[in-house]
Design an enzyme around this catalytic site. Structure first.
Site, PDB file in Angstrom:
ATOM      1  N   HIS A  17       0.847  -1.200   0.000  1.00 36.64           N
ATOM      2  CA  HIS A  17       0.000   0.000   0.000  1.00 36.64           C
ATOM      3  C   HIS A  17       0.878   1.244   0.000  1.00 36.64           C
ATOM      4  CE1 HIS A  17       0.892   0.319   4.261  1.00 36.64           C
ATOM      5  NE2 HIS A  17       0.428  -0.907   4.451  1.00 36.64           N
ATOM      6  N   HIS A 146      -0.798  -1.843  17.093  1.00 38.37           N
ATOM      7  CA  HIS A 146      -1.889  -2.557  16.435  1.00 38.37           C
ATOM      8  C   HIS A 146      -3.221  -2.501  17.179  1.00 38.37           C
ATOM      9  CE1 HIS A 146       1.595  -4.517  14.400  1.00 38.37           C
ATOM     10  NE2 HIS A 146       0.809  -4.276  13.381  1.00 38.37           N
ATOM     11  N   LYS A 294      -3.178   5.991  11.181  1.00 38.86           N
ATOM     12  CA  LYS A 294      -2.006   5.482  10.486  1.00 38.86           C
ATOM     13  C   LYS A 294      -2.475   4.756   9.228  1.00 38.86           C
ATOM     14  CE  LYS A 294       1.353   1.816  10.579  1.00 38.86           C
ATOM     15  NZ  LYS A 294       1.766   0.577  11.195  1.00 38.86           N
ATOM     16  N   LYS A 297      -2.943  -1.493   6.553  1.00 42.55           N
ATOM     17  CA  LYS A 297      -3.972  -2.461   6.205  1.00 42.55           C
ATOM     18  C   LYS A 297      -4.839  -2.784   7.404  1.00 42.55           C
ATOM     19  CE  LYS A 297      -4.586  -5.144   2.955  1.00 42.55           C
ATOM     20  NZ  LYS A 297      -4.849  -4.686   1.636  1.00 42.55           N
TER      21      LYS A 297
HETATM   22 ZN   LIG Z   1       1.837  -4.931  17.306  1.00 39.94          ZN
END
Ligand SMILES: [Zn+2]
Length: 499
Positions: A17, A146, A294, A297
């Site tokens: 990406h 994440h 951010k 994906k």
């Molecule tokens: Zn992480």
């Protein structure tokens, strides 16, 4: 001079990406710029195909990690081609040449006494493939990057004695204040070091997908050491039949801020442990953001660079990424912002300038650049411009360098308005002045375009050809006389069709 520039290698756990393209374009601009300085350049990019992130994704898709890599690595190669990356080699960490060299170096670190066996327990993010320190654990034991749950892991591992390199790293940062740039990233890395370094896992006992630990083949080498070593191993086999390590090492790394710790702390320590010279420099960049997230994906908001390239060309994308957001910082991008920059700067300010200058020389001087001296006032504004751009690009200040170049574009437009060549052309007694003005414009356009060439290789090549300039090396204003015949030039950046 030799110049070796790298991008991070990209995990093959998803499609490429804009975030990947961003790092690669940055490294490509530096590579192209150094070639224009007649440096011997090696530019490396590639894919990271080992470790949990890839193994997990493969499992989720019901394929082997190898199959996943074989499907996605070509997608990253294709991305590099589409954005016009001029990389000299594309490394895959599944390459034989990489894996055997990784084993040799890890064995050396072991033999040098920097590895021991021990038990590790801690919070682990499978997507980062990283154990988290206390300050890196988010609310409810989640990954700060994440936002997903961390797992509690307890394993018998081989450890790398990172803690033994605390003083060496502090000295490195002291002696080379520009080892990590920009400065606020350096301070971030240094404060991580000063908190006190803990030893880190060098191996994974539970994972089978990776490079086997040479003295304990039941374990694989922790993916981060395997991956970081790509920068070194590639020089050993990337060019068929030639080892160019001596020629190009040490590297200039380009990377994003989420992998700062691995590059700025673990990596130099590991190189010291292996008796290898540490990198020359590393530039840590931020994220291109859309709506405050951010670009990734996992969080969505994916901007597909393919569409931009299809409609506007790779050059426009390359330009926009470094013009809109100051390289090194996080910044917002948007389709509307892109279109506005395209219209006002690429089409109106630069493309239109090129067409105006060429058509005036066509009309008033039969398409031949007059052999004259440029007016002192214009020459003064180009004085030292090339040196300033060189200085900025030595520090990978891609946005500031581009602004310095764009200052010249604006100056040339202003000069057209000030001198009004169409009025000078009506008066025979102004013929000498008109020669000087047209020469100055053509020369200014040539020098500016050579400086822009690293950013926008395709369109600038077309303009340089039309200006009768076959060389691509950087040139000072006034260093070429006139007399060249101009070629044809289709609009560099055609206006948007608003139907
Ligand atoms: Zn992480």
């Amino acid at each position: 001079m030799s110049f070796y520039v790298t991008t991070p290698i990209y995990y093959v756990n998803g499609e490429p990406h804009l975030g990947h393209a961003y790092s690669t374009i940055a490294a490509d601009i530096l590579a192209r710029h150094h070639r224009q300085r007649s440096d011997d350049v090696f530019f490396l990019t590639g894919t990271d195909e080992h470790g949990e992130p890839v193994a997990q994704q493969a499992e989720a898709e019901g394929v082997t990690p190898r199959e996943l890599g074989d499907r996605l690595a070509p997608r990253f190669k294709e991305m590099a081609r589409k954005i016009n990356a001029s990389n000299d080699f594309f490394i895959r960490t599944t390459d034989e040449g990489h894996m055997e060299r990784v084993q040799k170096i890890v064995q050396r670190v072991h033999d040098n006494g920097h590895v021991y066996e021990g038990m590790y327990e801690g919070w682990y993010c499978p997507r980062c493939a990283d154990f988290k320190t206390e300050s890196e654990v988010g609310p409810d034991n989640t990954c700060l990057i994440h936002k997903t749950p961390l797992t509690r892991e307890k394993q018998k591992n081989w450890f790398f004695k990172l803690s033994a390199f605390q003083a060496d790293l502090e000295r490195l940062y002291e002696e080379r204040p520009d080892f990590v740039i920009p400065e606020f990233r350096r301070n971030e890395a240094l404060s991580f070091i000063k908190q006190g370094l803990q030893d880190v896992s060098l191996s994974r006992p539970t994972l089978k997908w990776g490079v086997p630990v040479p003295w304990d083949t039941d374990q694989v080498i922790y993916v981060w050491f395997d991956a970081l070593l790509n920068y070194y191993t590639a020089l050993g086999y990337g060019i068929e039949g030639e080892d160019v390590t001596k020629k190009f090492w040490p590297p200039f790394h380009i990377l994003a801020k989420d992998i700062l710790k691995f590059h700025a702390v673990y990596w130099p320590a590991f190189l010291m442990a292996a008796d290898i010279e540490v990198p020359r420099r590393m530039f840590i960049h931020g994220y291109l953001l859309m709506e405050g997230h951010k670009m990734s994906k996992s969080l969505g908001n994916v901007l597909d660079p393919d569409k931009v390239i299809e409609q506007f060309g790779a050059d426009a994308l390359r330009f926009y990424c470094f013009r809109e957001v100051s390289f090194g910082q996080d910044g917002q991008i948007s389709p509307a912002g892109f279109e506005s920059r395209y219209e006002t700067e690429l089409a109106d300010q630069y493309g239109n300038l090129a067409n105006r200058v060429l058509s005036m020389i066509g009309r008033y001087r039969d398409g031949e650049i007059p052999d004259a001296d440029a007016e002192a006032e214009l020459a003064a504004d180009f004085n030292g411009a090339v040196d300033r751009v060189l200085g900025l690009l030595d520090a990978a200040e891609l946005t500031q360098a581009l602004e310095e170049i764009w200052r010249l574009v604006r100056r040339l437009n202003q000069y057209v308005e000030e001198t009004k060549p169409w009025e000078l052309s009506k008066d025979e007694s102004s013929a000498g002045r008109l020669d000087a003005v047209l020469y100055g414009l053509a020369e200014g356009l040539r020098v500016t375009t050579l400086l822009l060439h690293a950013y926008m290789p395709e369109t600038t090549a077309r303009l340089l050809d039309a200006l009768g300039e076959s060389g691509r090396e950087l040139a000072e204003f006034g260093s070429r006389g006139g007399g060249q015949s101009l070629g044809e030039l289709a609009p560099l950046f055609p206006k948007l069709q608003t139907a």
